[in-house]
Write a protein that holds these residues in place. Structure first.
Motif, PDB file in Angstrom:
ATOM      1  N   LEU A  25     -50.816  77.278 -21.817  1.00 61.70           N
ATOM      2  CA  LEU A  25     -52.101  77.905 -22.111  1.00 61.70           C
ATOM      3  C   LEU A  25     -52.714  77.365 -23.391  1.00 61.70           C
ATOM      4  O   LEU A  25     -53.903  77.045 -23.440  1.00 61.70           O
ATOM      5  N   LEU A  26     -51.903  77.277 -24.458  1.00 62.05           N
ATOM      6  CA  LEU A  26     -52.437  76.768 -25.730  1.00 62.05           C
ATOM      7  C   LEU A  26     -52.890  75.320 -25.597  1.00 62.05           C
ATOM      8  O   LEU A  26     -53.920  74.927 -26.147  1.00 62.05           O
ATOM      9  N   GLY A  27     -52.115  74.527 -24.865  1.00 58.66           N
ATOM     10  CA  GLY A  27     -52.514  73.138 -24.673  1.00 58.66           C
ATOM     11  C   GLY A  27     -53.846  73.007 -23.951  1.00 58.66           C
ATOM     12  O   GLY A  27     -54.698  72.207 -24.326  1.00 58.66           O
ATOM     13  N   ASP A  28     -54.048  73.852 -22.908  1.00 62.03           N
ATOM     14  CA  ASP A  28     -55.319  73.815 -22.171  1.00 62.03           C
ATOM     15  C   ASP A  28     -56.482  74.295 -23.038  1.00 62.03           C
ATOM     16  O   ASP A  28     -57.559  73.698 -23.052  1.00 62.03           O
ATOM     17  N   ILE A  29     -56.263  75.408 -23.772  1.00 62.90           N
ATOM     18  CA  ILE A  29     -57.353  75.957 -24.593  1.00 62.90           C
ATOM     19  C   ILE A  29     -57.746  74.989 -25.699  1.00 62.90           C
ATOM     20  O   ILE A  29     -58.926  74.705 -25.919  1.00 62.90           O
ATOM     21  N   LEU A  30     -56.753  74.464 -26.430  1.00 61.93           N
ATOM     22  CA  LEU A  30     -57.051  73.543 -27.522  1.00 61.93           C
ATOM     23  C   LEU A  30     -57.660  72.248 -26.994  1.00 61.93           C
ATOM     24  O   LEU A  30     -58.500  71.624 -27.660  1.00 61.93           O
ATOM     25  N   GLY A  31     -57.247  71.834 -25.788  1.00 64.48           N
ATOM     26  CA  GLY A  31     -57.855  70.639 -25.206  1.00 64.48           C
ATOM     27  C   GLY A  31     -59.323  70.850 -24.878  1.00 64.48           C
ATOM     28  O   GLY A  31     -60.157  69.980 -25.120  1.00 64.48           O
ATOM     29  N   LEU A  32     -59.653  72.045 -24.327  1.00 64.30           N
ATOM     30  CA  LEU A  32     -61.054  72.352 -24.037  1.00 64.30           C
ATOM     31  C   LEU A  32     -61.870  72.474 -25.321  1.00 64.30           C
ATOM     32  O   LEU A  32     -63.063  72.157 -25.342  1.00 64.30           O
ATOM     33  N   MET A  33     -61.244  72.929 -26.388  1.00 68.12           N
ATOM     34  CA  MET A  33     -61.927  73.016 -27.684  1.00 68.12           C
ATOM     35  C   MET A  33     -62.143  71.654 -28.317  1.00 68.12           C
ATOM     36  O   MET A  33     -62.987  71.499 -29.200  1.00 68.12           O
ATOM     37  N   GLY A  34     -61.373  70.659 -27.888  1.00 63.70           N
ATOM     38  CA  GLY A  34     -61.478  69.332 -28.494  1.00 63.70           C
ATOM     39  C   GLY A  34     -60.610  69.159 -29.727  1.00 63.70           C
ATOM     40  O   GLY A  34     -60.844  68.243 -30.516  1.00 63.70           O
ATOM     41  N   PHE A  35     -59.588  70.022 -29.883  1.00 63.34           N
ATOM     42  CA  PHE A  35     -58.694  69.935 -31.036  1.00 63.34           C
ATOM     43  C   PHE A  35     -57.247  70.032 -30.557  1.00 63.34           C
ATOM     44  O   PHE A  35     -56.587  71.054 -30.749  1.00 63.34           O
ATOM     45  N   PRO A  36     -56.722  68.988 -29.904  1.00 61.85           N
ATOM     46  CA  PRO A  36     -55.326  69.044 -29.448  1.00 61.85           C
ATOM     47  C   PRO A  36     -54.374  69.151 -30.629  1.00 61.85           C
ATOM     48  O   PRO A  36     -54.670  68.684 -31.730  1.00 61.85           O
ATOM     49  N   ALA A  37     -53.229  69.775 -30.376  1.00 58.60           N
ATOM     50  CA  ALA A  37     -52.279  69.995 -31.462  1.00 58.60           C
ATOM     51  C   ALA A  37     -50.858  69.967 -30.915  1.00 58.60           C
ATOM     52  O   ALA A  37     -50.607  70.246 -29.733  1.00 58.60           O
ATOM     53  N   ARG A  38     -49.917  69.625 -31.803  1.00 59.52           N
ATOM     54  CA  ARG A  38     -48.491  69.709 -31.493  1.00 59.52           C
ATOM     55  C   ARG A  38     -48.012  71.113 -31.815  1.00 59.52           C
ATOM     56  O   ARG A  38     -48.338  71.658 -32.866  1.00 59.52           O
ATOM     57  N   LEU A  39     -47.219  71.720 -30.917  1.00 58.45           N
ATOM     58  CA  LEU A  39     -46.790  73.105 -31.059  1.00 58.45           C
ATOM     59  C   LEU A  39     -45.342  73.155 -31.524  1.00 58.45           C
ATOM     60  O   LEU A  39     -44.472  72.511 -30.933  1.00 58.45           O
TER      61      LEU A  39
END
Length: 257
Positions: A25-39
């Motif tokens: 979920l976090l990967g999809d949300i951050l990807g849609l926001m345009g700010f991918p991140a390592r968790l």
């Protein structure tokens, strides 16, 4: 790939399948926001799941490393809403930027019975002080005190009025802000979409409310208190979102709690 250090604590109910869902979920949300991140996930001392977000190209606007922000609070609220279904065990997920968030201290409520027993004991141990009437202040000080009280009351009334309706504030017009806000208002009215502008100063909220005057098809008002106060655009004819724009695992039942 997220880092998942082994915790020394006993596993929490529901934690076996929680981390993959959080990562997805976090990967999809951050990807849609345009700010991918390592968790980076780990079990917190209070039983929650702590997630440190290491943004690949820098954090989003309004987010600072090691500090709380409205952006992370909103993302955390949305994530927990999507994770927790009615009738199942819940495990809270907390987010931090660049580091794991510090656990919040919880104050234990005082037991009513213990407090009631303690109060008579303290009253019996300490003798009641004799009431002494304070000498009246001199006339000059009385007038000064009344003047200060009236001024404080007027200031409080003025602040309450300003917090209740920013439209009454006198502010200078910002041409760029006015043009952007009117475009957003027209878009909200034509598409039937709800929008909200948060994290704004009181003067900027007043400029936004004055800028949208005359735009038909929607209502614009300031809602909330303190740092959560925001300007909300409410169209007269709301339109439902297309299914393809909904987030993964989105379920309307989550919002019926």
């Amino acid at each position: 790939m997220s880092e998942q250090p082994v915790s020394q604590q006993a596993p929490v109910a529901g934690g076996a399948d929680l981390r993959p869902r959080v990562e997805k979920l976090l990967g999809d949300i951050l990807g849609l926001m345009g700010f991918p991140a390592r968790l980076d996930m780990q079990d917190a001392a209070d039983g929650s799941l702590s997630v440190a977000l290491h943004f690949e190209a820098g954090p989003p606007p309004g987010v600072e490393q090691g500090r709380r922000s409205q952006v992370l609070d909103s993302l955390q609220f949305l994530l927990n809403k999507m994770l927790h279904r009615p009738g199942v065990d819940r495990r809270w997920v907390v987010l931090g930027c660049g580091a794991h968030p510090e656990p919040r201290q919880r104050r234990e409520p005082q037991q009513p019975q213990a407090a009631a027993e303690k109060a008579p004991a303290q009253q019996a141990a300490a003798p009641a002080p004799k009431a002494q009437a304070a000498p009246p202040p001199p006339p000059a000080k009385q007038q000064a005190q009344r003047g200060a009280d009236k001024q404080a009351q007027r200031g409080a009334a003025s602040k309450a009025q300003a917090d209740g309706d920013e439209r009454t504030l006198a502010v200078e017009e910002d041409a760029a802000l006015r043009e952007a806000v009117r475009k957003l208002a027209e878009k909200s009215a034509s598409l039937g979409r709800f929008y909200a502008l948060a994290a704004m100063k009181q003067d900027d909220r007043a400029r936004v409310l004055k800028a949208v005057e005359g735009v038909v098809g929607l209502k614009v008002a300031a809602e909330g208190e303190g740092r959560n106060r925001r300007v909300v655009f409410t169209p007269e004819k709301p339109a439902p979102l297309p299914k393809r724009s909904l987030l993964p695992d989105d379920d309307e039942d989550d919002f019926d709690e």
